[in-house]
Design a protein around this motif. Sequence first.
Motif, PDB file in Angstrom:
ATOM      1  N   LYS A   3      -4.654   0.990  13.512  1.00 33.69           N
ATOM      2  CA  LYS A   3      -4.592   1.856  13.134  1.00 33.69           C
ATOM      3  C   LYS A   3      -3.643   1.793  11.992  1.00 33.69           C
ATOM      4  CE  LYS A   3      -2.531   6.494  13.561  1.00 33.69           C
ATOM      5  NZ  LYS A   3      -2.021   6.665  12.086  1.00 33.69           N
ATOM      6  N   ARG A   4      -2.603   1.055  11.225  1.00 27.69           N
ATOM      7  CA  ARG A   4      -2.336   0.768   9.719  1.00 27.69           C
ATOM      8  C   ARG A   4      -3.671   0.336   8.721  1.00 27.69           C
ATOM      9  NH1 ARG A   4       2.917  -2.923   9.239  1.00 27.69           N
ATOM     10  NH2 ARG A   4       0.977  -4.686   9.674  1.00 27.69           N
ATOM     11  N   GLY A  37      -6.660   0.926   9.227  1.00 24.17           N
ATOM     12  CA  GLY A  37      -7.998   2.880   9.018  1.00 24.17           C
ATOM     13  C   GLY A  37      -7.571   3.610   8.148  1.00 24.17           C
ATOM     14  N   ASP A  38      -5.562   3.609   8.183  1.00 19.19           N
ATOM     15  CA  ASP A  38      -5.208   4.639   7.540  1.00 19.19           C
ATOM     16  C   ASP A  38      -4.556   4.184   6.178  1.00 19.19           C
ATOM     17  OD1 ASP A  38      -3.927   6.433   9.280  1.00 19.19           O
ATOM     18  OD2 ASP A  38      -2.357   5.255   9.493  1.00 19.19           O
ATOM     19  N   LYS A  39      -5.010   3.080   5.429  1.00 16.04           N
ATOM     20  CA  LYS A  39      -5.449   2.685   3.938  1.00 16.04           C
ATOM     21  C   LYS A  39      -6.685   2.716   3.896  1.00 16.04           C
ATOM     22  CE  LYS A  39      -0.543   0.784   3.791  1.00 16.04           C
ATOM     23  NZ  LYS A  39       0.052   1.845   2.567  1.00 16.04           N
ATOM     24  N   GLY A  45     -14.589   7.727  11.937  1.00 15.47           N
ATOM     25  CA  GLY A  45     -13.259   6.980  12.452  1.00 15.47           C
ATOM     26  C   GLY A  45     -13.036   6.663  13.089  1.00 15.47           C
ATOM     27  N   LYS A  78      -8.476   5.384   4.694  1.00 16.98           N
ATOM     28  CA  LYS A  78      -8.944   6.679   4.123  1.00 16.98           C
ATOM     29  C   LYS A  78      -8.662   6.166   2.983  1.00 16.98           C
ATOM     30  CE  LYS A  78      -8.284   7.879   8.991  1.00 16.98           C
ATOM     31  NZ  LYS A  78      -7.598   9.421   9.997  1.00 16.98           N
ATOM     32  N   LEU A  79      -7.549   5.725   2.614  1.00 17.04           N
ATOM     33  CA  LEU A  79      -6.829   6.028   1.401  1.00 17.04           C
ATOM     34  C   LEU A  79      -7.035   5.708  -0.327  1.00 17.04           C
ATOM     35  CD1 LEU A  79      -3.769   8.196   0.109  1.00 17.04           C
ATOM     36  CD2 LEU A  79      -2.736   5.901   0.972  1.00 17.04           C
ATOM     37  N   GLU A  86      -0.296   2.543  -1.926  1.00 15.79           N
ATOM     38  CA  GLU A  86       0.439   3.056  -1.403  1.00 15.79           C
ATOM     39  C   GLU A  86       0.208   4.706  -1.940  1.00 15.79           C
ATOM     40  OE1 GLU A  86       3.831   0.885  -1.905  1.00 15.79           O
ATOM     41  OE2 GLU A  86       3.221  -0.865  -0.510  1.00 15.79           O
ATOM     42  N   ARG A  87       0.851   5.428  -0.877  1.00  9.65           N
ATOM     43  CA  ARG A  87       1.151   6.681  -1.631  1.00  9.65           C
ATOM     44  C   ARG A  87       1.847   6.945  -2.385  1.00  9.65           C
ATOM     45  NH1 ARG A  87      -2.424  11.250  -1.184  1.00  9.65           N
ATOM     46  NH2 ARG A  87      -3.027  10.413   1.453  1.00  9.65           N
TER      47      ARG A  87
END
Length: 718
Positions: A383-384, A386-388, A376, A390-391, A270-271
């Motif tokens: 999508k969730r 994928g976003d994680k 990508g 990247k983080l 998490e950010r």
Amino acid sequence: MTITKKTITKYINNSGYRPVRIRELSRKLKVNTQEYRVFRRLIKELTSDGKLARLKHGRIGLCEPHLTVSGTLSITRSGRGFVMPEDDSPEIVIPDRLLAGALDGDTVRVRLTGNYSRSKPTGEILQVKKRTTKQLVGSFKSSRFGDFVRPDNPRIRDDIQVTMPKSLRIEEGMKVVVQLTPWTDPYSPLQGKIIKVLGRPGDPGVDILTVIHQYNLPIEFPAAVLREADRYAGRISAGELQRRLDLRRKIIFTIDPEDAGDHDDAISIERTRTGYRLGVHIADVSHYVAVGGHLDKEARKRSFSAYLVDRVIPMLPERLSNNLCSLQEKEDRLTLSVFIDLDHQGDILSYDLTPSVIRSQASLNYKQVQQFLDNGTGFEKQKRIGDKLKLTDEVARLQLTQRLNAGSLDLESPEYKVILDNGGQVVAIEKRQRQMSNRIIEEFMLLANKVVAREFLRKNIPILYRVHPPPDETKIATFAAFAETLGFKPSFGSPPQVKLISTFMATLRGKTVEELLTDLLIRSQAKALYQPDNIGHFGLGFSHYLHFTSPIRRYPDLIVHRLLKQIMSNEYQPAGGGALKGSLKRIGRKCSEQEVVIMNAEMESVRIKQAQYLSRQLGEVYPGIISGMLSFGFFVRLPEIGAEGMVRLSTLEGEYYQADPDNHVVVGRSSGRVFRLGDKVMVQIINVNLELGEIDMRLIESNRKRPGRRALRTRRKR
């Protein structure tokens, strides 16, 4: 007078005694013909016990206590032995004729006999105190002198005289398992009993079965162990769920190889306002494996899972390793979680440790994660996730950069994946690529292991650390001297500093000699160990480190989990710290030893398949790198498949070549042409001895036409 050990030693202890041969000694003691055989046996026993010694020219004399030492024997492929004394005194050279039936790895007692050189004394084996090898594998052969087994292990040069049960039907050349009889007499041949027939060489599966028995790896679990594993229900009780932090709604996922069956680590990210919050969630194996139970005893005995080319020999039964403990997608699983708060630069701000329950949202593999990081694609419907990803990539790069800047060594021995068909034949060999998807998990596991080690240090509680001693200065100086012959000017400091070594290795990236020098540097390093005394991890550059993240496949991690849970529940009793430390020391020693055995078995299983693959590639030409020198030729490693073979000087055409192994070169006498370690060459596969695992190659000049299979066969017929 009846001859006894006492009468023999009393006579030899007399101040006027001068060493004589056994026949003359028998005459001086008035041993009659009927007693002579008994007399010889008593002399052998007294020699084995270290009371007497065979001196020069076979004379019998006293064995001086100060001239005997105990240690561990290592035997080279050439047959020479070396004993490393227990008191850390100089290594002792043992000529092959004085090994007295001792085997590689045995604990032995040695009598010093002289000096091999200024630095190394010579000796002879008096007694095998502890036989390390109790079973071995070899090829059966029969003759008019009896039945024998030729050991597969090249460090055992003598055949074993064998007996066998009548129920076994054995044909010439079959692979068999031999149980060695206890060592009693240094003058008798090795003896044993055939206990299992593996099959004919070349039959499907016999090669890997040979490796399994050669390294004494257990195949089946005892019935009591399986019954204990089967007692656990698939569902987690409501009471257990209430005692844990419930993370089942969080986005948590695993990243593993495509063929992984045991998933023991999962991650979340998490950010935050101050940076990042990383979660590392590890399977709570300790919930299922009770201290002192059948599962625990078997896991300690095995110590690790072994990953051979065609199978996994797990530390725990499949009911646990691939089911209840494995963090499978969409399944509730018990875990121990480490939450680490990091700032924007990747520095640790704080951390929390807690028992938990998770439900992995996705079981990912390295290939699909790397595809997403590169272009990508692949997670359009997730999508969730994928976003994680990247983080995770962002945070892992911060950790990697920070670790390397601090001087951590980033060494990697190439790994190869052997692809087999249904019959166990090699279809292809692929070099595993270490990409960012792999590094994400590597960096997060390193961080979690370091944090858990910090917790034990902070509370001054004994634990099993993963330590890596600094390298021996002589070995690192030898490595530096060799690097200088290749045109480099390394400086590692005294004592060696990991940051200086890391900086030098970074300059090799992309160079031809990178793989060669990396391999040589790894060989010059000390072996990483498990022990309760924290001396830090030299290679990683960490002042504290342990193994916590793989309890399904490593017993030391399970030990860490148990003690960590005691800390979390405030159940740890410091009064037992002394006994605990002693127990940890014994477990650490056992696990460190077994780790080497399993690592060698894994490498051997790959080496066998590499040789099998090349045995069907006779006449094919491969790019290679010169990786070693001997007086009669040089070794060439094939980076494409990882195999290593020999180019003999006798096959080099055009002129006479001479090897200079000390300077790592081969030189043409007329032309002065030089072959050096690290040189790129093209070689042709000309012969493969599957029994010995030896690969013969011929150098192919780049400006000459490469001979094909037909030309090779024609020359071989001549």
